[in-house]
Motif scaffolding. Sequence first.
Motif, short mmCIF file in Angstrom:
data_model
loop_
_atom_site.label_atom_id
_atom_site.label_comp_id
_atom_site.label_asym_id
_atom_site.label_seq_id
_atom_site.Cartn_x
_atom_site.Cartn_y
_atom_site.Cartn_z
N VAL A 35 11.06 10.08 -2.97
CA VAL A 35 10.95 8.90 -2.10
C VAL A 35 9.66 8.97 -1.28
CG1 VAL A 35 12.00 7.73 -0.12
CG2 VAL A 35 13.42 8.48 -2.03
N GLY A 36 9.32 10.16 -0.79
CA GLY A 36 8.07 10.31 -0.02
C GLY A 36 6.84 10.01 -0.86
N LEU A 37 6.83 10.51 -2.10
CA LEU A 37 5.69 10.25 -2.99
C LEU A 37 5.59 8.76 -3.33
CD1 LEU A 37 5.98 13.29 -5.41
CD2 LEU A 37 4.17 12.87 -3.74
N GLN A 38 6.75 8.13 -3.57
CA GLN A 38 6.73 6.70 -3.88
C GLN A 38 6.29 5.88 -2.66
OE1 GLN A 38 10.60 5.85 -5.49
NE2 GLN A 38 9.90 6.19 -7.58
N LEU A 39 6.68 6.32 -1.47
CA LEU A 39 6.24 5.61 -0.26
C LEU A 39 4.73 5.73 -0.10
CD1 LEU A 39 6.93 4.07 2.32
CD2 LEU A 39 7.26 6.28 3.44
N ARG A 40 4.20 6.91 -0.35
CA ARG A 40 2.75 7.10 -0.26
C ARG A 40 2.03 6.21 -1.27
NH1 ARG A 40 2.09 12.71 -1.09
NH2 ARG A 40 3.43 12.87 0.71
N GLN A 41 2.57 6.13 -2.48
CA GLN A 41 1.96 5.28 -3.50
C GLN A 41 2.07 3.81 -3.12
OE1 GLN A 41 0.11 6.27 -6.08
NE2 GLN A 41 -0.34 4.11 -6.22
N ALA A 42 3.19 3.42 -2.53
CA ALA A 42 3.35 2.03 -2.09
C ALA A 42 2.34 1.69 -1.00
CB ALA A 42 4.77 1.81 -1.60
N LEU A 43 2.08 2.63 -0.11
CA LEU A 43 1.08 2.38 0.93
C LEU A 43 -0.32 2.22 0.34
CD1 LEU A 43 2.33 4.77 3.74
CD2 LEU A 43 2.45 2.29 3.68
N ARG A 44 -0.62 2.98 -0.72
CA ARG A 44 -1.92 2.80 -1.40
C ARG A 44 -2.00 1.41 -2.02
NH1 ARG A 44 -1.24 8.29 -4.30
NH2 ARG A 44 -1.85 9.71 -2.66
N THR A 45 -0.91 0.97 -2.63
CA THR A 45 -0.90 -0.36 -3.24
C THR A 45 -1.05 -1.44 -2.18
OG1 THR A 45 0.52 0.48 -5.00
CG2 THR A 45 0.41 -1.91 -4.74
#
Length: 96
Positions: A35-45
């Motif tokens: 979930v943390g990695l996906q949140l980081r990726q979502a913030l990049r997007t």
Amino acid sequence: MSGGRRVVVTRRPPPVGSRGTTLLAGDSPGVPAIVGLQLRQALRTVGAVAGLLLGVPVLAAWVPDPWAWVAMSLAVQGVWVGLSLLHLRWAERLER
């Protein structure tokens, strides 16, 4: 089922509608990391989308041609689709 090969099942699967079929966030220690990695990726997007939303009007202010607006609006739609597909691919890759 004639001529079929028997398969030995070592454990009985849970019933279809039981609670044991869903994976809750606290069940696996790797879920918070995913979930943390996906949140980081979502913030990049989101950062890429914000850059696109701010960059297109700035670019359009420098180009006075009205057809440039049409070209940029079509290009932005293509970038939206590309970003969404990339984000989906990245999120699925992180889950593996």
